[in-house]
Design a protein around this motif. Structure first.
Motif, PDB file in Angstrom:
ATOM      1  N   ILE A  43       0.838  -1.193   0.000  1.00 39.29           N
ATOM      2  CA  ILE A  43       0.000   0.000   0.000  1.00 39.29           C
ATOM      3  C   ILE A  43       0.873   1.243   0.000  1.00 39.29           C
ATOM      4  O   ILE A  43       1.925   1.286   0.662  1.00 39.29           O
ATOM      5  CB  ILE A  43      -0.956   0.020   1.221  1.00 39.29           C
ATOM      6  N   ALA A  44       0.462   2.231  -0.762  1.00 38.74           N
ATOM      7  CA  ALA A  44       1.059   3.560  -0.733  1.00 38.74           C
ATOM      8  C   ALA A  44      -0.087   4.553  -0.585  1.00 38.74           C
ATOM      9  O   ALA A  44      -1.065   4.506  -1.335  1.00 38.74           O
ATOM     10  CB  ALA A  44       1.856   3.844  -2.004  1.00 38.74           C
ATOM     11  N   ALA A  45       0.010   5.435   0.405  1.00 37.40           N
ATOM     12  CA  ALA A  45      -1.055   6.397   0.687  1.00 37.40           C
ATOM     13  C   ALA A  45      -0.458   7.752   0.989  1.00 37.40           C
ATOM     14  O   ALA A  45       0.667   7.857   1.504  1.00 37.40           O
ATOM     15  CB  ALA A  45      -1.915   5.920   1.855  1.00 37.40           C
ATOM     16  N   TYR A  46      -1.242   8.804   0.694  1.00 35.96           N
ATOM     17  CA  TYR A  46      -0.820  10.149   1.060  1.00 35.96           C
ATOM     18  C   TYR A  46      -2.029  10.914   1.578  1.00 35.96           C
ATOM     19  O   TYR A  46      -3.058  11.020   0.899  1.00 35.96           O
ATOM     20  CB  TYR A  46      -0.213  10.897  -0.119  1.00 35.96           C
ATOM     21  N   ALA A  47      -1.904  11.420   2.813  1.00 44.12           N
ATOM     22  CA  ALA A  47      -2.958  12.205   3.435  1.00 44.12           C
ATOM     23  C   ALA A  47      -2.579  13.683   3.371  1.00 44.12           C
ATOM     24  O   ALA A  47      -1.524  14.083   3.874  1.00 44.12           O
ATOM     25  CB  ALA A  47      -3.165  11.770   4.879  1.00 44.12           C
TER      26      ALA A  47
END
Length: 360
Positions: A284-288
């Motif tokens: 998983i790769a996420a950016y908030a």
């Protein structure tokens, strides 16, 4: 166990890991709170759905796409904590899944139920149904609301890969410097129908925003098999950052024997056969963003290395997802999952999910 970890452990026991609960009582070293969340979403598939007989064997497919209103794993929990003195804190939690959409007879089913004791130096011991030390390592990619890490939940209660039933566990964390710590955990499960007693051990290290970990999980199994076999899993994982706070990247790789079946929870495929050798992969790769919009992409696959069942891809899928906090306790989410194919002669089935979640 450093002060940061003990604080997190007690806070997780009291309030959960994603949002605060409502504290109803706090006096003389005792607290009592209620937490959990409820969700409603529309979930649909974009292809044909497998039709299984009473033995779980796929016999055909229904036509066309469909949409269902689902609840997305709602739960309610009650947590109490007590200061025992001399640096010890006790906590107890009961958590139940809610069935509030279809009026079913099983309105409440148990998710968690345990008693724990935590000390800053001596660590944390827990007895009951709980998130396992193995999950501490393998669950770091199990973050988005809509789609994430299916393979951890294949008989997870008995195998101890998620919420482990009948478990006694111990965890500790040792601070080696301002930005470095090592942590570990042990877990023992009582025997259950089709599963003998099991043990697991986890070990990892945190350095600044990075974490790496390894876990070993083993015990005999007869469930789904004609002979008793040792069900074993080795899990390796690494992550950077904190989910929901800027950049977050995590990966999990598992090597398994008699742990997984030929199942895909999102497509409904379930032939009821256990794989003697399999590998699980999750990334998983996420950016908030600062406005709380959290965008993510995740990939998951299970590869079978069993010529008598599946020698190839059991399932593989990729999801694009978004979550947005309207308030700290009211979250909207949406996801689209691409079915990337398999070697089980199952038809591909893309899925989507859009809804809202309210944290108590």
């Amino acid at each position: 166990m450093n002060k940061k970890i003990i604080a997190l452990a007690v806070a997780a026991a009291a309030f959960g890991t994603q949002a605060s609960a409502v504290e109803l009582y706090n006096q003389d070293g005792s607290t009592f709170s209620i937490g959990g969340h409820v969700s409603v979403s529309a979930k649909g598939n974009m292809g044909d759905v497998a039709i299984n007989n009473d033995k779980g064997i796929t016999t055909g497919y229904s036509d066309g796409s469909s949409t269902d209103i689902i609840a997305n794993s709602p739960r309610i929990n009650f947590t109490a904590t007590q200061d025992l003195g001399n640096g010890f804190t006790a906590d107890a939690r009961g958590e139940w899944a809610l069935n509030y959409l279809d009026g079913g007879a099983n309105a409440f089913t148990t998710r968690l139920g345990y008693i724990g004791v935590t000390h800053e130096t001596f660590g944390r011991a827990v007895a009951g149904t709980q998130w396992s030390p193995y999950y501490d390592i393998a669950g770091i990619a199990d973050m988005p609301i809509a789609f994430a890490n299916d393979f951890l939940y294949d008989n997870h209660g008995a195998l101890g890969t998620g919420r482990a039933e009948n478990m006694v566990s111990y965890r500790n964390d040792i601070q080696l410097g301002d930005n470095l710590s090592i942590f570990g955990g042990l877990g023992i499960q009582d025997s259950q129908t089709g599963f003998d007693s099991r043990g697991q051990v986890s070990l990892g290290a945190n350095f600044a925003d990075f974490m790496v970990g390894y876990s070993y999980n083993a015990g005999d199994r007869t469930d789904g098999l004609t002979t008793k076999e040792e069900a074993v899993s080795h899990a390796l994982s690494a992550k950077y950052g904190s989910y929901g706070n800027g950049l977050y990247v995590a990966a999990v790789y598992t090597m398994n024997e008699y742990m997984h079946g030929t199942s895909n929870y999102n497509t409904g495929s379930n032939t009821g056969e256990v794989l003697s050798d399999s590998d699980g992969i999750e990334f998983i790769a996420a950016y908030a963003f600062a406005n709380s919009l959290n965008l993510s992409i995740n990939y998951e696959a299970v590869e079978g290395n069993d010529k008598s069942v599946v020698d190839g891809t059991v399932y593989s899928q990729m999801a694009f997802q978004a979550e947005y906090n309207i308030t700290p306790t009211f979250v909207t989410f949406a996801g689209y999952q691409l079915d990337l194919g398999n070697d089980q002669n199952e038809k591909e089935n893309d899925m989507w999910n859009i809804g809202v979640r309210y944290y108590l």
